[in-house]
Enzyme design. Sequence first.
Site, PDB file in Angstrom:
ATOM      1  N   PRO A  83      -4.521 -14.988   5.674  1.00  0.00           N
ATOM      2  CA  PRO A  83      -5.767 -14.778   4.924  1.00  0.00           C
ATOM      3  C   PRO A  83      -6.792 -13.898   5.642  1.00  0.00           C
ATOM      4  CG  PRO A  83      -5.138 -17.086   4.878  1.00  0.00           C
ATOM      5  CD  PRO A  83      -4.214 -16.405   5.845  1.00  0.00           C
ATOM      6  N   GLU A 115      -4.592  11.611  12.186  1.00  0.00           N
ATOM      7  CA  GLU A 115      -3.466  12.095  12.981  1.00  0.00           C
ATOM      8  C   GLU A 115      -2.253  11.255  12.641  1.00  0.00           C
ATOM      9  OE1 GLU A 115      -2.246  12.741  17.704  1.00  0.00           O
ATOM     10  OE2 GLU A 115      -4.306  12.205  17.196  1.00  0.00           O
TER      11      GLU A 115
END
Length: 145
Positions: A83, A115
């Site tokens: 969660p 990148e």
Amino acid sequence: MPYSYKYPRPSVTVDCVILSGNGRDSKILLVLRGHEPFQGRWAFPGGYMEVAETLEAAAKRELKEETGVAVKHLEQIRVFDDPHRDPRGRTLSIAFLGFVDDKTTQVVSGDDATEARWFPLHELPSLAFDHEKILKYVLDNMIMG
């Protein structure tokens, strides 16, 4: 709306674990996150599934958008559902595994990745979200196991 529910719904994301090589020469494809959360940290290529696409289609789309890499086959690994895995809110991630040849596969960053590059599996940077847990699962249960 004919069907509306008072129950909260989690978001659904996909994460792509893309490997190349084998043994000591194994590499993994990572992207540098361009946005929060975890801006400036390395992560698996991935993102949110769109409503009208399958999980595999979402994984292939996100992989292509963030790295320029197209794959024919991805294997669904499992759901990661802690969660607290994503600080943006309740998010389920379905991880996928794929293999490509890093010597013949050109990687170009795009979308929200600043990148994209290959890392040797034995020299990994710290990973965003729960991606270290996902990688450990892959290595323990799908590659080495």
